[in-house]
Design a protein around this motif. Structure first.
Motif, PDB file in Angstrom:
ATOM      1  N   THR A   1       0.836  -1.199   0.000  1.00  0.00           N
ATOM      2  CA  THR A   1       0.000   0.000   0.000  1.00  0.00           C
ATOM      3  C   THR A   1       0.871   1.250   0.000  1.00  0.00           C
ATOM      4  O   THR A   1       0.578   2.229  -0.704  1.00  0.00           O
ATOM      5  N   VAL A   2       1.943   1.210   0.784  1.00  0.00           N
ATOM      6  CA  VAL A   2       2.898   2.326   0.798  1.00  0.00           C
ATOM      7  C   VAL A   2       3.735   2.303  -0.467  1.00  0.00           C
ATOM      8  O   VAL A   2       4.090   3.339  -1.029  1.00  0.00           O
ATOM      9  N   GLY A   3       4.096   1.090  -0.914  1.00  0.00           N
ATOM     10  CA  GLY A   3       4.840   0.944  -2.162  1.00  0.00           C
ATOM     11  C   GLY A   3       6.343   0.904  -2.014  1.00  0.00           C
ATOM     12  O   GLY A   3       7.067   0.980  -3.012  1.00  0.00           O
ATOM     13  N   HIS A   4       6.848   0.751  -0.795  1.00  0.00           N
ATOM     14  CA  HIS A   4       8.297   0.675  -0.613  1.00  0.00           C
ATOM     15  C   HIS A   4       8.628   0.040   0.735  1.00  0.00           C
ATOM     16  O   HIS A   4       7.743  -0.238   1.555  1.00  0.00           O
ATOM     17  N   TRP A   5       9.929  -0.181   0.945  1.00  0.00           N
ATOM     18  CA  TRP A   5      10.430  -0.725   2.206  1.00  0.00           C
ATOM     19  C   TRP A   5      10.563   0.399   3.229  1.00  0.00           C
ATOM     20  O   TRP A   5      10.890   1.523   2.885  1.00  0.00           O
ATOM     21  N   THR A   6      10.353   0.046   4.499  1.00  0.00           N
ATOM     22  CA  THR A   6      10.547   0.994   5.591  1.00  0.00           C
ATOM     23  C   THR A   6      11.522   0.395   6.597  1.00  0.00           C
ATOM     24  O   THR A   6      11.291  -0.711   7.104  1.00  0.00           O
ATOM     25  N   GLY A   7      12.627   1.095   6.863  1.00  0.00           N
ATOM     26  CA  GLY A   7      13.613   0.607   7.818  1.00  0.00           C
ATOM     27  C   GLY A   7      13.137   0.763   9.245  1.00  0.00           C
ATOM     28  O   GLY A   7      12.547   1.786   9.605  1.00  0.00           O
ATOM     29  N   LEU A   8      13.389  -0.252  10.072  1.00  0.00           N
ATOM     30  CA  LEU A   8      12.979  -0.232  11.475  1.00  0.00           C
ATOM     31  C   LEU A   8      14.159  -0.282  12.425  1.00  0.00           C
ATOM     32  O   LEU A   8      13.992  -0.237  13.636  1.00  0.00           O
ATOM     33  N   SER A   9      15.362  -0.398  11.878  1.00  0.00           N
ATOM     34  CA  SER A   9      16.588  -0.393  12.678  1.00  0.00           C
ATOM     35  C   SER A   9      17.666   0.327  11.887  1.00  0.00           C
ATOM     36  O   SER A   9      17.461   0.701  10.718  1.00  0.00           O
ATOM     37  N   ARG A  10      18.833   0.522  12.485  1.00  0.00           N
ATOM     38  CA  ARG A  10      19.912   1.230  11.791  1.00  0.00           C
ATOM     39  C   ARG A  10      20.308   0.493  10.525  1.00  0.00           C
ATOM     40  O   ARG A  10      20.425   1.090   9.441  1.00  0.00           O
ATOM     41  N   ALA A  11      20.516  -0.809  10.633  1.00  0.00           N
ATOM     42  CA  ALA A  11      20.858  -1.593   9.443  1.00  0.00           C
ATOM     43  C   ALA A  11      19.682  -1.656   8.477  1.00  0.00           C
ATOM     44  O   ALA A  11      19.850  -1.654   7.261  1.00  0.00           O
ATOM     45  N   GLY A  12      18.458  -1.689   9.031  1.00  0.00           N
ATOM     46  CA  GLY A  12      17.270  -1.753   8.194  1.00  0.00           C
ATOM     47  C   GLY A  12      17.084  -0.518   7.339  1.00  0.00           C
ATOM     48  O   GLY A  12      16.652  -0.606   6.177  1.00  0.00           O
ATOM     49  N   PHE A  13      17.438   0.657   7.866  1.00  0.00           N
ATOM     50  CA  PHE A  13      17.323   1.898   7.101  1.00  0.00           C
ATOM     51  C   PHE A  13      18.229   1.857   5.865  1.00  0.00           C
ATOM     52  O   PHE A  13      17.835   2.264   4.770  1.00  0.00           O
ATOM     53  N   ILE A  14      19.422   1.323   6.060  1.00  0.00           N
ATOM     54  CA  ILE A  14      20.384   1.255   4.939  1.00  0.00           C
ATOM     55  C   ILE A  14      19.885   0.275   3.876  1.00  0.00           C
ATOM     56  O   ILE A  14      19.884   0.584   2.678  1.00  0.00           O
ATOM     57  N   THR A  15      19.483  -0.919   4.310  1.00  0.00           N
ATOM     58  CA  THR A  15      19.025  -1.938   3.364  1.00  0.00           C
ATOM     59  C   THR A  15      17.745  -1.504   2.667  1.00  0.00           C
ATOM     60  O   THR A  15      17.580  -1.707   1.454  1.00  0.00           O
ATOM     61  N   ALA A  16      16.814  -0.905   3.413  1.00  0.00           N
ATOM     62  CA  ALA A  16      15.562  -0.449   2.825  1.00  0.00           C
ATOM     63  C   ALA A  16      15.808   0.605   1.755  1.00  0.00           C
ATOM     64  O   ALA A  16      15.190   0.572   0.676  1.00  0.00           O
ATOM     65  N   SER A  17      16.713   1.524   2.028  1.00  0.00           N
ATOM     66  CA  SER A  17      17.040   2.561   1.047  1.00  0.00           C
ATOM     67  C   SER A  17      17.626   1.945  -0.226  1.00  0.00           C
ATOM     68  O   SER A  17      17.288   2.356  -1.349  1.00  0.00           O
ATOM     69  N   HIS A  18      18.473   0.932  -0.052  1.00  0.00           N
ATOM     70  CA  HIS A  18      19.086   0.260  -1.203  1.00  0.00           C
ATOM     71  C   HIS A  18      18.029  -0.466  -2.032  1.00  0.00           C
ATOM     72  O   HIS A  18      18.026  -0.373  -3.272  1.00  0.00           O
ATOM     73  N   PHE A  19      17.108  -1.174  -1.375  1.00  0.00           N
ATOM     74  CA  PHE A  19      16.056  -1.906  -2.085  1.00  0.00           C
ATOM     75  C   PHE A  19      15.106  -0.956  -2.817  1.00  0.00           C
ATOM     76  O   PHE A  19      14.644  -1.243  -3.917  1.00  0.00           O
ATOM     77  N   ASN A  20      14.773   0.171  -2.176  1.00  0.00           N
ATOM     78  CA  ASN A  20      13.834   1.113  -2.778  1.00  0.00           C
ATOM     79  C   ASN A  20      14.401   1.758  -4.053  1.00  0.00           C
ATOM     80  O   ASN A  20      13.635   2.202  -4.918  1.00  0.00           O
ATOM     81  N   GLU A  21      15.720   1.802  -4.157  1.00  0.00           N
ATOM     82  CA  GLU A  21      16.357   2.380  -5.345  1.00  0.00           C
ATOM     83  C   GLU A  21      16.631   1.340  -6.418  1.00  0.00           C
ATOM     84  O   GLU A  21      17.095   1.683  -7.510  1.00  0.00           O
ATOM     85  N   ASP A  22      16.339   0.080  -6.110  1.00  0.00           N
ATOM     86  CA  ASP A  22      16.581  -1.014  -7.050  1.00  0.00           C
ATOM     87  C   ASP A  22      15.305  -1.267  -7.862  1.00  0.00           C
ATOM     88  O   ASP A  22      14.311  -1.780  -7.339  1.00  0.00           O
ATOM     89  N   ASP A  23      15.306  -0.909  -9.133  1.00  0.00           N
ATOM     90  CA  ASP A  23      14.126  -1.074  -9.983  1.00  0.00           C
ATOM     91  C   ASP A  23      13.703  -2.536 -10.084  1.00  0.00           C
ATOM     92  O   ASP A  23      12.497  -2.835 -10.173  1.00  0.00           O
ATOM     93  N   HIS A  24      14.682  -3.445 -10.069  1.00  0.00           N
ATOM     94  CA  HIS A  24      14.361  -4.867 -10.144  1.00  0.00           C
ATOM     95  C   HIS A  24      13.583  -5.306  -8.907  1.00  0.00           C
ATOM     96  O   HIS A  24      12.602  -6.066  -9.018  1.00  0.00           O
ATOM     97  N   ASP A  25      13.983  -4.833  -7.730  1.00  0.00           N
ATOM     98  CA  ASP A  25      13.282  -5.200  -6.494  1.00  0.00           C
ATOM     99  C   ASP A  25      11.872  -4.608  -6.485  1.00  0.00           C
ATOM    100  O   ASP A  25      10.920  -5.280  -6.067  1.00  0.00           O
TER     101      ASP A  25
END
Length: 220
Positions: free
Chosen positions: A36-60
């Motif tokens: 519904t939101v359409g992207h990943w949301t980070g819930l921890s320090r490592a999660g913020f980094i990974t979520a940002s990387h996934f959201n910029e990946d068109d394939h994901d």
């Protein structure tokens, strides 16, 4: 590392099917995907980094859309049928719980229900009460059913007109459970003891009257 994949279906409307992914690392909930939101949301320090990387990946981004379609949207009818065939109506208890100080604490417990989604609310004189309310998460029982507890804390002398309302897919309409203030346990025990004493006295008195009639009122 592991992930939980969810389909959140509220109605037969396919386009409303929601696709969720909970991502864990070392038992920590690091990020979540919500269609519904359409992207990943980070819930921890490592999660913020990974979520940002996934959201910029068109394939994901494309992969998650395809997964929602194949896993959730295309199977809405099947999911609803499974739910309808396995719904379990909640059993509900409304009772007074141990509180702190002079305040009164009421407990509205719903248990042994399925599916998980449930709504428990408090009302006083027909108006919803949100102040002093504590609601637990729906907890699994280990047999596919769930339980949830809701507490209401309020000052003394305000117990009248209080009710607990439970809404669940297994119920045709919300069920309302009214709280009826009663005497406390010590007073209740005193009253029960008094009633028992009166009954015993009545039995003894009746026995005495019968004997009196036998001794002093002989048959002709």
């Amino acid at each position: 590392m592991y992930s939980n994949f969810w389909c959140d279906v509220h109605s037969a409307e396919r386009l409303q099917a929601e696709y969720l992914i909970d991502w864990y690392f070392n038992r920590e909930h690091t990020m979540r995907y919500n269609s519904t939101v359409g992207h990943w949301t980070g819930l921890s320090r490592a999660g913020f980094i990974t979520a940002s990387h996934f959201n910029e990946d068109d394939h994901d981004v494309l992969q998650r859309k395809v997964e929602r379609q194949l896993i959730c949207v295309d199977h809405v009818d099947t999911l609803l049928k499974v739910i309808e065939e396995n719904v379990v109506e909640p059993a509900v208890d409304l009772a007074e719980a141990a509180g702190s100080g002079p305040d009164t604490r009421l407990l509205c417990a719903a248990y042994d229900f399925y599916p998980k989604r449930i709504r428990v609310t408090w009302h006083r004189d027909g108006q919803e009460v949100t102040s002093g309310v504590t609601l637990s998460e729906a907890m699994p029982n280990g047999d596919w059913t769930y339980q949830v507890r809701s507490y209401l804390d309020f000052g003394p002398g305000r117990q009248h007109g209080v009710s607990c309302t439970v809404e669940h897919i297994s119920l045709r309409e919300p069920k309302v459970y009214h709280w009826e203030p009663s005497v406390n346990r010590s007073e209740r025990g005193f009253l029960v003891g008094g009633v028992c004493a009166l009954l015993l006295g009545a039995v003894v008195l009746s026995s005495g009257l019968i004997k009196y009639r036998r001794w002093f009122c002989p048959r002709a």
